[in-house]
Design a protein around this motif. Structure first.
Motif, short mmCIF file in Angstrom:
data_model
loop_
_atom_site.label_atom_id
_atom_site.label_comp_id
_atom_site.label_asym_id
_atom_site.label_seq_id
_atom_site.Cartn_x
_atom_site.Cartn_y
_atom_site.Cartn_z
N TYR A 118 35.50 13.02 -9.16
CA TYR A 118 34.92 13.41 -9.60
C TYR A 118 33.27 13.12 -10.88
O TYR A 118 32.95 13.69 -11.47
CB TYR A 118 35.75 14.18 -9.93
N SER A 119 33.81 12.00 -11.44
CA SER A 119 32.57 11.04 -12.19
C SER A 119 31.51 11.25 -12.41
O SER A 119 30.24 11.37 -12.38
CB SER A 119 33.18 10.67 -13.42
N LEU A 120 31.95 10.71 -10.59
CA LEU A 120 30.63 10.35 -10.12
C LEU A 120 30.09 11.38 -9.31
O LEU A 120 28.76 11.61 -9.42
CB LEU A 120 30.35 9.59 -8.53
N ALA A 121 30.68 12.61 -9.12
CA ALA A 121 29.88 13.46 -8.32
C ALA A 121 29.51 15.21 -9.44
O ALA A 121 28.03 15.41 -8.84
CB ALA A 121 30.96 14.39 -7.34
N ILE A 122 28.98 14.35 -10.88
CA ILE A 122 29.17 15.50 -11.73
C ILE A 122 27.67 14.27 -11.98
O ILE A 122 26.83 15.16 -12.30
CB ILE A 122 29.95 14.92 -13.04
N ILE A 123 28.03 13.56 -11.59
CA ILE A 123 26.31 12.51 -12.19
C ILE A 123 24.99 12.88 -10.80
O ILE A 123 24.44 13.22 -11.12
CB ILE A 123 26.85 11.02 -12.22
N MET A 156 44.25 15.12 -22.34
CA MET A 156 43.84 13.16 -22.78
C MET A 156 43.20 12.99 -21.49
O MET A 156 42.14 12.02 -21.73
CB MET A 156 45.52 12.59 -22.23
N HIS A 157 42.52 13.51 -20.32
CA HIS A 157 41.93 12.79 -19.12
C HIS A 157 40.45 13.24 -19.29
O HIS A 157 39.18 12.68 -18.23
CB HIS A 157 42.90 12.93 -17.62
N LEU A 158 40.41 13.77 -20.21
CA LEU A 158 38.95 14.50 -20.78
C LEU A 158 37.57 14.43 -21.44
O LEU A 158 36.77 14.61 -22.08
CB LEU A 158 38.58 16.13 -20.21
N ARG A 159 38.74 12.82 -21.84
CA ARG A 159 38.69 12.98 -23.99
C ARG A 159 36.43 12.22 -23.79
O ARG A 159 36.31 12.56 -24.52
CB ARG A 159 39.03 11.52 -24.34
N ASN A 160 36.39 11.76 -21.95
CA ASN A 160 35.30 10.88 -22.89
C ASN A 160 33.51 12.25 -21.74
O ASN A 160 32.71 11.70 -21.92
CB ASN A 160 35.27 9.87 -21.44
N VAL A 161 34.50 13.23 -21.91
CA VAL A 161 33.15 14.73 -20.88
C VAL A 161 32.87 15.05 -22.26
O VAL A 161 33.82 15.12 -22.87
CB VAL A 161 34.06 15.58 -20.24
N SER A 162 31.38 15.13 -22.23
CA SER A 162 31.15 16.01 -23.68
C SER A 162 31.10 17.27 -22.97
O SER A 162 31.90 18.03 -21.93
CB SER A 162 29.64 15.86 -23.41
N LEU A 163 31.27 18.11 -24.03
CA LEU A 163 31.43 19.81 -24.46
C LEU A 163 30.88 20.34 -23.27
O LEU A 163 30.70 21.63 -22.96
CB LEU A 163 31.19 19.89 -26.14
N LYS A 164 29.18 19.66 -23.02
CA LYS A 164 28.60 20.37 -22.34
C LYS A 164 28.76 19.94 -20.83
O LYS A 164 28.74 21.05 -20.31
CB LYS A 164 26.76 19.85 -22.43
N ARG A 165 28.95 18.84 -20.08
CA ARG A 165 29.46 18.66 -19.30
C ARG A 165 31.43 19.69 -18.81
O ARG A 165 31.61 20.41 -17.49
CB ARG A 165 29.93 17.66 -18.95
N LEU A 166 31.66 19.38 -19.80
CA LEU A 166 33.38 20.37 -20.25
C LEU A 166 32.59 21.86 -20.01
O LEU A 166 33.62 22.40 -18.19
CB LEU A 166 34.10 20.31 -21.24
N ASN A 167 31.98 22.15 -20.42
CA ASN A 167 31.67 24.05 -20.18
C ASN A 167 30.96 23.99 -18.62
O ASN A 167 30.92 25.32 -18.05
CB ASN A 167 30.56 24.35 -21.55
N ARG A 168 30.22 23.13 -17.94
CA ARG A 168 29.59 23.42 -16.66
C ARG A 168 30.26 23.03 -15.24
O ARG A 168 30.65 24.27 -14.46
CB ARG A 168 28.17 22.55 -16.10
N HIS A 169 31.29 22.42 -15.97
CA HIS A 169 32.23 21.70 -14.45
C HIS A 169 33.65 21.79 -14.41
O HIS A 169 33.82 21.02 -13.17
CB HIS A 169 31.27 20.30 -14.81
N PHE A 170 33.39 22.26 -15.42
CA PHE A 170 35.07 22.56 -15.83
C PHE A 170 35.42 24.22 -15.66
O PHE A 170 35.07 24.98 -16.20
CB PHE A 170 36.27 22.01 -16.77
N THR A 171 37.21 24.74 -15.36
CA THR A 171 37.58 25.74 -15.92
C THR A 171 38.28 25.35 -17.01
O THR A 171 39.37 24.93 -16.07
CB THR A 171 37.20 27.03 -14.61
#
Length: 265
Positions: A118-123, A156-171
């Motif tokens: 999923y990290s690859l898919a986000i990129i 805890m699995h998302l600590r390397n995900v920026s807030l921008k990415r979190l808002n864009r790719h997660f609910t």
């Protein structure tokens, strides 16, 4: 505290046979001291002095059996694990691969619960939304794959995900976060035993096999590296974990392509 003497060689052979029959995992392929220690720690924690009794407990308790598989296959992961290497992947490796192909094929081997693919898919969604790309994600653990397909993660699995990415790719769902469908659609999950199953030959441009070979016996590790090499297209990239190295890359058909990255020659 129970000692190693509680685990007779006969009991361990019995336990090993049962794990192989039910899960398809050959415990002999892993470094024996590490594997025995992990199994002993978990069985002791559950209060079992005998591996035969511990196995009977696992057979009667599916949730504990899944927990056992998670534990011995080291299934904890997180998004963008080792962020520096993912930045290099995003900024250098993938652009170089896309100079040679417009149909990128990526394999996340031993994908655990899906954070890596999923990290690859986000990129790819962010940087190359129009590029044709297939991401195959495999693991031996069916329970882990079910979690990956569900795509629901604790913070805890998302600590390397920026807030921008979190808002864009997660609910947000309660105290967890669910990956959005446009990211999920980019990944195909499949059960695979890396040590036993056949791989497609010369098919992938990029393979991620991270934090796997470090646990394997040398002979098994060499055989797996050879299979991964055969699955890569010429000039394709193998991405290993931060503490993993191919000691003689040229003998294995690779050349170093950066920290943790090896290119097929």
């Amino acid at each position: 505290m129970m000692g190693e003497s509680s685990f007779s060689e006969v009991d361990y052979r019995y336990f090993r046979k049962k794990v192989l029959e039910r899960a398809g995992i050959d415990l002999d392929a892993y470094k024996p001291r590490q594997m025995r220690r992990r199994i002993r720690q978990l069985s002791e924690k559950m209060g079992y002095a005998s591996l035969r009794k511990y196995w009977r407990f696992l057979e009667k308790n599916p949730s504990e059996y899944e927990r056992f598989l998670d534990y011995i296959t080291i299934n904890f992961s997180e998004f963008f694990r080792d962020p520096d290497r993912f930045r290099e992947l995003e900024g250098r490796i993938i652009p170089e691969l896309l100079k040679k192909t417009s149909n990128l094929r990526i394999w996340s081997a031993a994908c655990a619960t899906g954070e890596e693919p999923y990290s690859l898919a986000i990129i790819l969604e962010e940087r190359y939304p129009k590029v044709s790309c297939r991401i195959l994600a495999t693991d031996i653990d069916e329970a882990a794959l079910r979690k990956a397909e569900d795509g629901l993660y604790e913070e805890m699995h998302l600590r390397n995900v920026s807030l921008k990415r979190l808002n864009r790719h997660f609910t947000k769902e309660g105290d967890k976060f669910k990956i959005k469908d446009e990211i999920k659609r980019r990944v195909k999950f499949k059960k695979m035993n890396l040590l036993e199953d056949d791989f497609p030959r010369e098919f992938f441009h990029l393979i991620l096999c991270r934090n796997v070979i470090i646990y394997l016996e040398d002979e098994v590790k060499d055989a797996l590296i050879a299979k991964l090499h055969a699955a890569l297209k010429k000039d394709g990239i193998l991405f290993l974990g931060g503490t993993e190295k191919i000691l003689s890359p040229q003998e294995s058909g690779f050349k170093p392509a950066g920290a943790c990255f090896y290119q097929k020659i």
